[in-house]
Design a protein around this motif. Structure first.
Motif, PDB file in Angstrom:
ATOM      1  N   TYR A 141     102.375 -81.313 -35.018  1.00 19.12           N
ATOM      2  CA  TYR A 141     101.498 -82.170 -35.812  1.00 19.12           C
ATOM      3  C   TYR A 141     100.024 -81.873 -35.586  1.00 19.12           C
ATOM      4  N   ARG A 168      93.108 -80.055 -46.813  1.00 21.52           N
ATOM      5  CA  ARG A 168      94.527 -79.736 -46.700  1.00 21.52           C
ATOM      6  C   ARG A 168      95.047 -79.259 -48.045  1.00 21.52           C
ATOM      7  N   GLY A 213      99.518 -88.698 -44.812  1.00 22.34           N
ATOM      8  CA  GLY A 213      99.516 -87.872 -43.614  1.00 22.34           C
ATOM      9  C   GLY A 213     100.926 -87.388 -43.344  1.00 22.34           C
ATOM     10  N   HIS A 214     101.168 -86.861 -42.138  1.00 22.01           N
ATOM     11  CA  HIS A 214     102.500 -86.353 -41.847  1.00 22.01           C
ATOM     12  C   HIS A 214     103.503 -87.484 -41.652  1.00 22.01           C
ATOM     13  N   GLU A 215     103.057 -88.661 -41.261  1.00 19.82           N
ATOM     14  CA  GLU A 215     103.967 -89.793 -41.109  1.00 19.82           C
ATOM     15  C   GLU A 215     104.220 -90.523 -42.423  1.00 19.82           C
ATOM     16  N   ARG A 216     103.280 -90.426 -43.343  1.00 20.04           N
ATOM     17  CA  ARG A 216     103.430 -91.049 -44.654  1.00 20.04           C
ATOM     18  C   ARG A 216     103.031 -90.028 -45.706  1.00 20.04           C
ATOM     19  N   PRO A 217     103.983 -89.221 -46.185  1.00 17.34           N
ATOM     20  CA  PRO A 217     103.652 -88.168 -47.150  1.00 17.34           C
ATOM     21  C   PRO A 217     103.306 -88.732 -48.528  1.00 17.34           C
ATOM     22  N   CYS A 255      93.752 -89.177 -50.065  1.00 20.89           N
ATOM     23  CA  CYS A 255      94.186 -88.376 -48.920  1.00 20.89           C
ATOM     24  C   CYS A 255      93.972 -89.097 -47.588  1.00 20.89           C
ATOM     25  N   ASP A 266      97.160 -78.366 -38.760  1.00 23.14           N
ATOM     26  CA  ASP A 266      96.816 -78.995 -40.026  1.00 23.14           C
ATOM     27  C   ASP A 266      96.893 -77.931 -41.103  1.00 23.14           C
ATOM     28  N   ALA A 267      97.730 -78.152 -42.118  1.00 19.55           N
ATOM     29  CA  ALA A 267      97.870 -77.177 -43.194  1.00 19.55           C
ATOM     30  C   ALA A 267      96.587 -77.198 -44.023  1.00 19.55           C
TER      31      ALA A 267
END
Length: 169
Positions: A10, A29, A78-82, A74, A13-14
């Motif tokens: 995590y 991102r 996040g990664h927890e809530r796409p 944005c 960061d893409a």
């Protein structure tokens, strides 16, 4: 205070910084670029519906509005809530049944009450004269359900000293 996670997956960061040797001065991102493109097209469509022409200033305002809206969107994902989960949550919020805030019916009014123009008069006798209220025959009262004159066992067994019980037939 923000605590960084220990999970290395995590931390990555893409992010696309731009072409090699000519990177952008900001980080964005991959999902932000996609959201920004869709938001920009929607802002341009709204401008056209409002009869705003396609010139430099309208496009500049569209870019500024797009940047602001993309940052707001944005910041919620996040990664927890796409993005997909946020869109589904937003759709369910819009289509959920809402509590009724206004009651049914309305204020009480006398609009449906029938009003006669004449006062009620006393009923006439068979001879044609009105009968005074004192001489009118009384209406027979409706008696409640008739009780049995024979006392039940319960009343017979409950005798109290000094009180006579009803005579037995």
């Amino acid at each position: 205070m923000r605590i960084r996670t220990d999970d290395e997956i995590y931390r990555v960061d893409a992010v696309w910084l731009g072409p090699p040797k000519a990177t952008f001065p900001w980080r964005a991102r991959y999902v932000a670029w996609g959201v920004g493109l869709v938001v920009f097209l929607l802002v341009l469509a709204v401008e056209r519906r409002m009869n705003i022409g396609f010139d430099f200033f309208s496009t500049a305002w569209a870019v500024i509005i797009t940047i602001v809206l993309t940052r707001i969107i944005c910041s919620r994902i996040g990664h927890e809530r796409p993005l997909g989960a946020v869109l589904v949550m937003w759709l369910r919020e819009l289509t959920a049944p809402q509590e009724k805030t206004s009651g049914t019916g309305g204020a009480a009014s006398a609009a449906r009450i029938k009003v006669r123009t004449q006062r009620p008069r006393p009923k006439k006798s068979k001879r044609g004269r009105p009968v005074p209220p004192q001489q009118r025959p009384a209406r027979p009262r409706q008696q409640p359900a008739a009780r049995s004159t024979v006392p039940s066992r319960r009343t017979r067994s409950k005798e109290v000293r000094g009180v006579r019980s009803p005579a037995r037939p």
